[in-house]
Design a protein around this motif. Structure first.
Motif, PDB file in Angstrom:
ATOM      1  N   VAL A   1       7.838  -6.760  -1.317  1.00 41.90           N
ATOM      2  CA  VAL A   1       6.426  -7.073  -1.813  1.00 41.90           C
ATOM      3  C   VAL A   1       6.160  -7.476  -3.062  1.00 41.90           C
ATOM      4  N   SER A   2       4.860  -8.191  -2.948  1.00 42.73           N
ATOM      5  CA  SER A   2       4.394  -9.080  -4.627  1.00 42.73           C
ATOM      6  C   SER A   2       3.741  -8.142  -5.279  1.00 42.73           C
ATOM      7  N   VAL A   3       4.481  -7.886  -6.296  1.00 41.06           N
ATOM      8  CA  VAL A   3       3.930  -7.263  -7.253  1.00 41.06           C
ATOM      9  C   VAL A   3       4.086  -7.220  -8.996  1.00 41.06           C
ATOM     10  N   LYS A   4       3.041  -7.142  -9.347  1.00 41.27           N
ATOM     11  CA  LYS A   4       2.953  -7.218 -11.273  1.00 41.27           C
ATOM     12  C   LYS A   4       3.088  -6.694 -11.663  1.00 41.27           C
ATOM     13  N   TYR A   5       3.313  -5.320 -12.642  1.00 43.45           N
ATOM     14  CA  TYR A   5       2.557  -5.076 -13.920  1.00 43.45           C
ATOM     15  C   TYR A   5       1.322  -5.232 -14.462  1.00 43.45           C
ATOM     16  N   ASP A   6       0.869  -5.284 -15.267  1.00 42.98           N
ATOM     17  CA  ASP A   6       0.045  -5.835 -15.819  1.00 42.98           C
ATOM     18  C   ASP A   6      -0.057  -4.807 -16.803  1.00 42.98           C
ATOM     19  N   ASP A   7       0.738  -5.136 -17.892  1.00 33.03           N
ATOM     20  CA  ASP A   7       0.670  -3.939 -19.483  1.00 33.03           C
ATOM     21  C   ASP A   7       0.680  -4.893 -20.372  1.00 33.03           C
ATOM     22  N   SER A   8      -0.970  -6.218 -20.328  1.00 35.00           N
ATOM     23  CA  SER A   8      -0.421  -6.581 -21.527  1.00 35.00           C
ATOM     24  C   SER A   8      -1.661  -6.214 -22.057  1.00 35.00           C
ATOM     25  N   ASP A   9      -1.623  -6.268 -23.561  1.00 36.39           N
ATOM     26  CA  ASP A   9      -2.980  -5.806 -24.654  1.00 36.39           C
ATOM     27  C   ASP A   9      -4.296  -6.319 -25.054  1.00 36.39           C
ATOM     28  N   ASN A  10      -4.207  -7.295 -24.320  1.00 35.46           N
ATOM     29  CA  ASN A  10      -5.349  -8.096 -24.799  1.00 35.46           C
ATOM     30  C   ASN A  10      -6.834  -7.607 -24.004  1.00 35.46           C
TER      31      ASN A  10
END
Length: 491
Positions: free
Chosen positions: A333-342
């Protein structure tokens, strides 16, 4: 963000353009009629390209590359071909620029005129068949199964991002065979490759059919096609596969020695799909909130967004999410963890909804305590709380459920918009009020086909391959007809 998109019910054309631009797929270029494909749009094309390329190689084809420029004389060798493309060709006449001696900037050097003008390829049959003459000598050289990934130029005055641009990306297959039967089998095989790809990966139901003589590819004996129906009730030709007979072999003198050592002209096919598929993908599934992408074609299938206050909560969430990401990746599975703080979580939710990511997972500190996560599906815009234990497997199953749901919805819409009519009055009424495909009898003449187009702007999209024989009368002329064909207004 969805407030920036025009509603489909208000202006479908504007909705489409808004979605392409706001969804980060493409933008207009400084070159009139051309587009800039942005990273998200190109990632979708790469996904399509990679799947199709694998399917082509699985059926024995190899990739090659042929020149962008085609000598003008090549186009004139096949009469129907030049008639079909002459008005769309971009022509190179000179090979050098120079500084204007009068200070007017850069000008064309008048002494640099080419002896023979070059055409920027609108399609590659001519340059390829000129090459095949040197590659094919004997029946042992056949079949020759070549595909090319390239760009082409067809000069368009009225353009639309992805659907119709002066330059677009595509693939074009060009094959040579010893017999007509082998070439026809290749043509139908590739039509089915396209049809299966559209349905199994794009979740876009298509009708497989053959074009009328009036709608055939220039220079073909038969053109097979897949036709899809968009949400506004217009048809989209999503792919074509052409049986070229011996037309190009004779035009370029491509012969082979058969097993009896006698010379014969080879039999040819060509077939292609383009970045127009992205337009079809958008208009089949998307809504007023943005893109809706089938999981099997989505560059990013799952996005995980953390909701936290302070580094302690963030560290707690990271540990759980990193394990989930690893599990999903093991499942392919193509997955992204978006923990950016912007950006805040709400902004991220809207952004990924706009871009059509099939599944969004939100996890907060309290969720960790309860052993759950909030899982949202883009196709139905619903959310539910799921246990963290075994979540990767449930998400994988959910992706397949979303894929099938999108196909089922599109097919139900398509099937409900195929209408049988027997009179021209019915024909016009359905076309204007209901839209979609119209199944009607036609007397088989180009004159009637052109007259219906003139009166209604509807064309014969195809004669379905599984068409039953049925005695009837032409919807316009009343003359005898043996089968129904599918009409529609189209892109």
């Amino acid at each position: 963000m969805s407030k920036e998109i025009t509603a489909r019910s208000q202006d479908y054309s504007k909705w489409y353009t808004d979605l392409v631009q706001k969804g980060g797929l493409a933008d207009y270029s400084a070159v009139k009629g051309c587009m800039v494909i942005k990273p998200h749009g190109y990632a979708i094309w790469e996904a399509m390209r990679d799947i199709l390329d694998r399917k082509f190689k699985d059926t024995g084809h190899q990739n090659a590359y042929f020149p962008l420029f085609i000598p003008k004389s090549f186009l004139s060798k096949e009469a129907a071909h030049v008639d079909g493309f002459a008005k769309e060709c971009a022509v190179v006449t000179h090979h050098r620029l120079m500084n204007d001696p009068n200070g007017g900037g850069v000008v064309v050097d008048p002494t640099a005129k080419l002896e023979e003008e070059l055409i920027v390829r609108p399609t590659s049959e001519t340059i390829i068949w000129n090459t095949y003459r040197d590659w094919i000598q004997s029946y042992r050289d056949l079949p020759l199964l070549i595909n090319q990934w390239a760009n082409v130029v067809r000069w368009e005055m009225r353009t639309r991002l992805f659907l119709r641009t002066a330059e677009f990306l595509w693939q074009e297959g060009h094959t040579a065979h010893a017999t007509a039967e082998e070439a026809i089998a290749e043509t139908t095989q590739m039509l089915n490759v396209y049809g299966d790809f559209a349905e199994q990966y794009m979740a876009m139901p298509v009708i497989r059919g053959v074009k009328t003589a009036n709608e055939r590819f220039a220079g073909a004996i038969d053109t097979y096609c897949i036709e899809a129906l968009m949400q506004d009730g217009k048809a989209l030709q999503a792919g074509t596969s052409h049986f070229l007979g011996q037309n190009f072999a004779k035009a370029f003198d491509v012969q082979f020695s058969n097993k009896e050592n006698k010379l014969e002209y080879v039999w040819a096919t060509s077939w292609g799909v383009s970045t127009r598929l992205i337009g079809g993908l958008i208009m089949t599934h998307s809504d007023d909130q943005g893109l809706v992408l089938p999981p099997r074609i989505a560059p990013l299938q799952v996005v995980i967004v953390p909701i936290f206050k302070g580094e302690e909560q963030k560290a707690l969430i990271d540990a759980k999410v990193n394990a989930l990401v690893a599990d999903l990746k093991r499942l392919g599975v193509s997955v992204k963890y978006d923990d950016s703080d912007n950006q805040r979580p709400g902004w991220k939710f809207a952004e990924y909804e706009m871009k059509g990511v099939p599944v969004r997972v939100a996890i907060g500190a309290r969720d960790i305590e309860n052993g759950v996560a909030e899982v949202a599906r883009r196709d139905e815009k619903t959310k539910e709380s799921m246990q963290l234990d075994g979540l990767a497997d449930r998400i994988q199953a959910l992706l397949e459920e979303i894929q099938q749901n999108l196909f089922n919805k599109a097919k139900a819409f398509r099937d409900s918009h195929i209408t049988r009519v027997d009179t021209f009055e019915e024909f016009q009424k359905v076309l204007d009020e209901k839209t979609g495909f119209i199944s009607a009898h036609w007397d088989g003449t180009t004159e009637t086909e052109e007259k219906i187009k003139e009166l209604t702007k509807a064309t014969i999209r195809c004669i379905p391959l599984d068409n039953p024989q049925e005695e009837g009368k032409c919807v316009l002329t009343g003359k005898p007809s043996k089968e129904r064909v599918l009409f529609a207004r189209a892109y």
